[in-house]
Write an enzyme that holds these catalytic residues in place. Sequence first.
Site, mmCIF file in Angstrom:
data_model
loop_
_atom_site.group_PDB
_atom_site.id
_atom_site.type_symbol
_atom_site.label_atom_id
_atom_site.label_comp_id
_atom_site.label_asym_id
_atom_site.label_seq_id
_atom_site.Cartn_x
_atom_site.Cartn_y
_atom_site.Cartn_z
ATOM 1 N N GLY A 117 15.164 48.936 -32.693
ATOM 2 C CA GLY A 117 16.169 48.351 -33.569
ATOM 3 C C GLY A 117 16.510 49.297 -34.712
ATOM 4 O O GLY A 117 16.208 50.498 -34.662
ATOM 5 N N ASP A 142 18.045 40.311 -32.264
ATOM 6 C CA ASP A 142 18.886 39.896 -33.395
ATOM 7 C C ASP A 142 20.345 40.333 -33.246
ATOM 8 O O ASP A 142 21.218 39.814 -33.941
ATOM 9 C CB ASP A 142 18.331 40.472 -34.705
HETATM 10 O O1 F6P Z 1 13.679 41.418 -35.159
HETATM 11 C C1 F6P Z 1 13.251 40.592 -34.118
HETATM 12 C C2 F6P Z 1 12.506 39.396 -34.666
HETATM 13 O O2 F6P Z 1 12.137 38.577 -33.575
HETATM 14 C C3 F6P Z 1 13.243 38.593 -35.713
HETATM 15 O O3 F6P Z 1 14.229 37.760 -35.174
HETATM 16 C C4 F6P Z 1 12.110 37.872 -36.377
HETATM 17 O O4 F6P Z 1 12.421 37.549 -37.707
HETATM 18 C C5 F6P Z 1 11.011 38.896 -36.353
HETATM 19 O O5 F6P Z 1 11.324 39.812 -35.324
HETATM 20 C C6 F6P Z 1 9.645 38.327 -36.089
HETATM 21 O O6 F6P Z 1 8.752 39.364 -36.202
HETATM 22 P P1 F6P Z 1 7.215 39.243 -35.779
HETATM 23 O O7 F6P Z 1 7.156 39.308 -34.271
HETATM 24 O O8 F6P Z 1 6.603 40.407 -36.429
HETATM 25 O O9 F6P Z 1 6.740 37.925 -36.275
#
Ligand code: F6P
Length: 365
Positions: A117, A142
Amino acid sequence: MSLKRVGILTGGGDCCGLNAVIRAVTRAAIIEYNCEVVGIEGGFEGLIENNTQRLTIRATRDILPLGGTLLGTTNKGDPFAYRQVRDDGTIEILDRSAEAIENFHTLGLDCLFVVGGEGSQEIGYKLHEKGCPIIGIPKTIDNDLEGTDYTFGFQTAVQVAVDALDRLTTTGKSHQRVMILEVMGRNAGWIALEAGISGGAHIILIPEIPYDLAEVEKKIRLRAEGGSSFSIVVVGEGAREKGGEQIVSEAAATRLQGVAQLGGVGNYLASRLGQNTDLEVRCTVLGHVQRGGTPTSFDRLLGTRLGHHAVEAAANGDFGKLVVLNCLNISLIPLEDIAGKVRTVPADHQLVRCAEAIGISLGRC
Ligand code: F6P
């Protein structure tokens, strides 16, 4: 140029379609260029620690329908700002980019494909600036990367959310309840918006348009007065009330990663709506189920096309670029143009106007 050895890593959160990219890069590099492919394990952390595996056609067999990433990934491990946890639990930020660059050269790579990303692409761009030939491949559920119409992983996440909405709607209708679905997306409302429209939501709340609670209640009340005492609300995790703040869950992981972990707005909304209306309100937080499971055909195809095109770009010496989907075609744009940038939903986007035109409330007057 003749490609002899290329590397690939997956950085940031996992999503559907990563394995399609790994497979396509491996197959195209071997079949078209008889080139060796090195998989860097665990994102940039693997480049710093020199954790690699040889990728072959056999090693990437059968991974196309699998979620996750064969190579593993992490949100940590930025070589330019490496968060080292000391023995006493405190954190120091180290610049370990020299180690990463040295390993890149020791591995003898003609090119490194950075699948990730916005954060990973920014790191890739910095490495490119320091002399490592990099080609970026955009990934995230996202869909918030500049320069590409879609990122792979997004479509599967939307489909998971739509499946959830279909299920919540039957309970909402049967019990005459307000059903809230909190979806991911960080500061971008693309998942909420596309899933909400496709799943027949009555209210969609996105981070880009702070919502007015009175407007949300009005929509629910009007529906009830019109004979529909159930309502479906989709809320993006980064959404906030007008004049309020985003809701952040303070987990230990947040402290270690240095990234705010969003979450909780759905339950906040449920409690506020429960106070102000006599309707029953329930909230479902979809969470990481949006990231895993079987990729949709769209994400498999997009991942495969991007992977193949990235190998072609490497063979043409087109480094410092990101492969993107642009009006149905795959093309290249400079990493410099997108590094560190996030694409959120413009408040007057066609999808926003479409939603409002068909009677969906976005919580604004
Ligand atoms: O960027 C992808 C994402 O899934 C977001 O939509 C979400 O806020 C975040 O990553 C969650 O991150 P983690 O897996 O570190 O909890």
